[in-house]
Design a protein around this motif. Structure first.
Motif, short mmCIF file in Angstrom:
data_model
loop_
_atom_site.label_atom_id
_atom_site.label_comp_id
_atom_site.label_asym_id
_atom_site.label_seq_id
_atom_site.Cartn_x
_atom_site.Cartn_y
_atom_site.Cartn_z
N VAL A 19 0.84 -1.20 0.00
CA VAL A 19 0.00 0.00 0.00
C VAL A 19 0.87 1.25 0.00
O VAL A 19 1.83 1.37 0.78
N LEU A 20 0.54 2.19 -0.89
CA LEU A 20 1.12 3.54 -0.89
C LEU A 20 0.04 4.46 -0.33
O LEU A 20 -1.07 4.52 -0.86
N PHE A 21 0.36 5.17 0.74
CA PHE A 21 -0.65 5.96 1.43
C PHE A 21 -0.07 7.29 1.92
O PHE A 21 1.16 7.46 2.00
N SER A 22 -0.96 8.20 2.26
CA SER A 22 -0.55 9.50 2.77
C SER A 22 -0.73 9.56 4.28
O SER A 22 -1.39 8.71 4.88
N GLN A 23 -0.16 10.59 4.91
CA GLN A 23 -0.25 10.72 6.35
C GLN A 23 -1.67 10.97 6.84
O GLN A 23 -1.95 10.80 8.03
N SER A 24 -2.57 11.33 5.95
CA SER A 24 -3.97 11.50 6.33
C SER A 24 -4.73 10.18 6.30
O SER A 24 -5.89 10.11 6.72
N GLY A 25 -4.08 9.11 5.80
CA GLY A 25 -4.72 7.81 5.71
C GLY A 25 -5.25 7.50 4.32
O GLY A 25 -5.75 6.40 4.08
N ARG A 26 -5.13 8.44 3.39
CA ARG A 26 -5.63 8.21 2.03
C ARG A 26 -4.73 7.21 1.31
O ARG A 26 -3.52 7.38 1.25
N ILE A 27 -5.35 6.16 0.79
CA ILE A 27 -4.60 5.17 0.02
C ILE A 27 -4.52 5.61 -1.43
O ILE A 27 -5.54 5.74 -2.10
N VAL A 28 -3.32 5.83 -1.89
CA VAL A 28 -3.09 6.24 -3.27
C VAL A 28 -3.15 5.02 -4.18
O VAL A 28 -3.74 5.05 -5.26
N LYS A 29 -2.56 3.93 -3.74
CA LYS A 29 -2.50 2.73 -4.57
C LYS A 29 -2.30 1.51 -3.68
O LYS A 29 -1.56 1.56 -2.69
N ARG A 30 -2.97 0.45 -4.02
CA ARG A 30 -2.83 -0.82 -3.33
C ARG A 30 -2.68 -1.92 -4.36
O ARG A 30 -3.43 -1.95 -5.34
N ILE A 31 -1.72 -2.82 -4.15
CA ILE A 31 -1.57 -3.96 -5.07
C ILE A 31 -1.38 -5.24 -4.27
O ILE A 31 -0.92 -5.22 -3.12
N SER A 32 -1.75 -6.33 -4.89
CA SER A 32 -1.45 -7.65 -4.36
C SER A 32 -0.42 -8.26 -5.30
O SER A 32 -0.67 -8.41 -6.49
N ALA A 33 0.75 -8.58 -4.75
CA ALA A 33 1.86 -9.04 -5.58
C ALA A 33 2.35 -10.40 -5.08
O ALA A 33 1.87 -10.93 -4.08
N ALA A 34 3.33 -10.94 -5.78
CA ALA A 34 3.91 -12.23 -5.40
C ALA A 34 4.52 -12.14 -4.01
O ALA A 34 5.15 -11.14 -3.65
N GLY A 35 4.34 -13.19 -3.25
CA GLY A 35 4.91 -13.24 -1.91
C GLY A 35 6.19 -14.06 -1.90
O GLY A 35 6.86 -14.22 -2.91
N GLY A 36 6.47 -14.61 -0.72
CA GLY A 36 7.69 -15.40 -0.57
C GLY A 36 8.44 -14.96 0.67
O GLY A 36 8.65 -13.77 0.87
N ILE A 37 8.81 -15.90 1.52
CA ILE A 37 9.60 -15.59 2.71
C ILE A 37 10.92 -16.35 2.63
O ILE A 37 11.01 -17.38 1.95
N PRO A 38 11.96 -15.85 3.29
CA PRO A 38 13.29 -16.43 3.13
C PRO A 38 13.37 -17.93 3.41
O PRO A 38 14.05 -18.66 2.68
N PHE A 39 12.71 -18.41 4.46
CA PHE A 39 12.80 -19.84 4.78
C PHE A 39 12.27 -20.70 3.65
O PHE A 39 12.79 -21.79 3.40
N ASP A 40 11.22 -20.23 2.98
CA ASP A 40 10.59 -21.05 1.95
C ASP A 40 11.14 -20.79 0.56
O ASP A 40 11.27 -21.71 -0.25
N HIS A 41 11.43 -19.53 0.25
CA HIS A 41 11.73 -19.14 -1.12
C HIS A 41 13.15 -18.60 -1.32
O HIS A 41 13.54 -18.32 -2.45
N GLY A 42 13.88 -18.43 -0.24
CA GLY A 42 15.23 -17.90 -0.34
C GLY A 42 15.26 -16.38 -0.24
O GLY A 42 14.26 -15.70 -0.51
N VAL A 43 16.40 -15.86 0.15
CA VAL A 43 16.55 -14.42 0.36
C VAL A 43 16.40 -13.65 -0.95
O VAL A 43 15.67 -12.66 -1.02
N LYS A 44 17.06 -14.10 -2.01
CA LYS A 44 17.04 -13.35 -3.27
C LYS A 44 15.63 -13.24 -3.84
O LYS A 44 15.20 -12.16 -4.25
#
Length: 317
Positions: A19-44
């Motif tokens: 989420v990209l948001f402003s200090q007033s709480g307004r969301i400029v843009k929200r996306i759902s993208a690929a995940g992955g955590i180091p234990f499962d998918h590696g650091v890179k």
């Protein structure tokens, strides 16, 4: 006064909520993208996914954010690598990257002392007191994932395997899992191992369904796993003391409230359990605001949650 903009990232094993948001709480843009955590998918892979999510958030916005807060499970073991990569590949001045516990505390309690018990595919308890932050459990499925979706699903598959080879009693779990999988996973272990822990965790639902139908094996698995999680909470109480606030979060707790209630019944009676009702990325936003010295009032939360509910993968009009 020029409005400040920040980025919040909640990075899980299957997806990243950004989420990209402003200090007033307004969301400029929200996306759902690929995940992955180091234990499962590696650091890179995890770093690359995070940077792609940041680039997608900022694309065509013309905004330069002043702060970024990212919550990534197991990142504490690779913290310096992530910080270095984020600094090299973005021009954001303030960057903080932590495990996925602090944001869950902040989502419900604000930036204050407390704890959070996560129960989803994995499990862990996180504690924060002042600037100190640590977790109990959370060693990953090979070492420690007590009471989690993975643990529930693994016990279920194990019970089916043993029921089929005659070493234990028959169980309704076999029919339920076979129906869900479209076959007998316990007879196709190469597939189980190749898909991994999320696949195994998906069979946790069979435990809850079979228990409701009176299956004794499912009831035993349910009770064992709930007790394991309660033990972790007791360990936290021994360290923190009585009367602390603890947030319950994670897909298993939210989708199967009877499990959360069972854990609560076994946990210390003098703690204050709070059931999470906001997305973890909101807690990431609270922490990004904290890093900029800005508090989050009720107006900020209302504006943020309204924008979060309205849009996905796009710019709020």
């Amino acid at each position: 006064m020029n409005e400040k903009y920040m980025i919040a990232l909640d990075v899980g094993g299957t997806k990243t909520d950004a989420v990209l948001f402003s200090q007033s709480g307004r969301i400029v843009k929200r996306i759902s993208a690929a995940g992955g955590i180091p234990f499962d998918h590696g650091v890179k892979t995890t770093i690359d996914n995070c940077i792609r999510a940041i680039d997608s958030l900022l694309d065509k916005t013309g905004i330069k954010p002043c702060a970024l807060y990212a919550a990534i499970a197991t990142v504490e073991y690779y913290h310096s690598e992530f910080i270095s990569a984020f600094r090299e590949r973005t021009d954001i001045e303030r960057i903080r990257i932590e495990g996925d516990g602090c944001c869950l505390i902040s989502a419900m309690l604000g930036h204050s002392d407390g704890a959070c018990m996560i129960c989803g595919t994995g499990s862990a308890l996180y504690m924060r007191k002042g600037d100190e932050y640590r977790h109990i459990g959370g060693g990953g499925q090979l070492i420690d994932s007590c009471g989690s979706g993975f643990a529930l699903g693994r016990y279920a598959l194990q019970s089916c395997l043993r029921a089929c080879d005659g070493s234990t009693h028959p169980t309704l779990l076999c029919n339920l899992i076979e129906k869900q999988a479209g076959g007998r996973p316990w007879e196709d272990l190469p597939t189980v191992y190749s898909i991994g822990r999320s696949y195994i965790a998906s069979f946790a639902r069979a435990v809850f369904e079979a228990r409701r139908l009176g299956d004794t094996t499912a009831r035993r698995i349910f009770n064992t796993c709930a007790s394991d999680i309660a033990d972790v909470i007791w360990a936290a109480r021994n360290e923190i003391g009585h009367g602390f606030d603890i947030v319950f979060n994670g897909g298993i707790f939210s989708n199967f409230p009877e499990y959360a209630d069972a854990v609560r019944a076994l946990a210390p009676s003098d703690i204050n359990v709070i059931y999470s009702n906001v997305p973890p990325v909101y807690g990431c936003a609270v922490e990004a605001m904290y890093d900029m010295g800005i508090g989050c009032d009720s107006h900020f939360k209302e504006e943020f949650m309204r924008g979060y509910a309205k849009q996905k993968d796009g710019v709020t009009k």
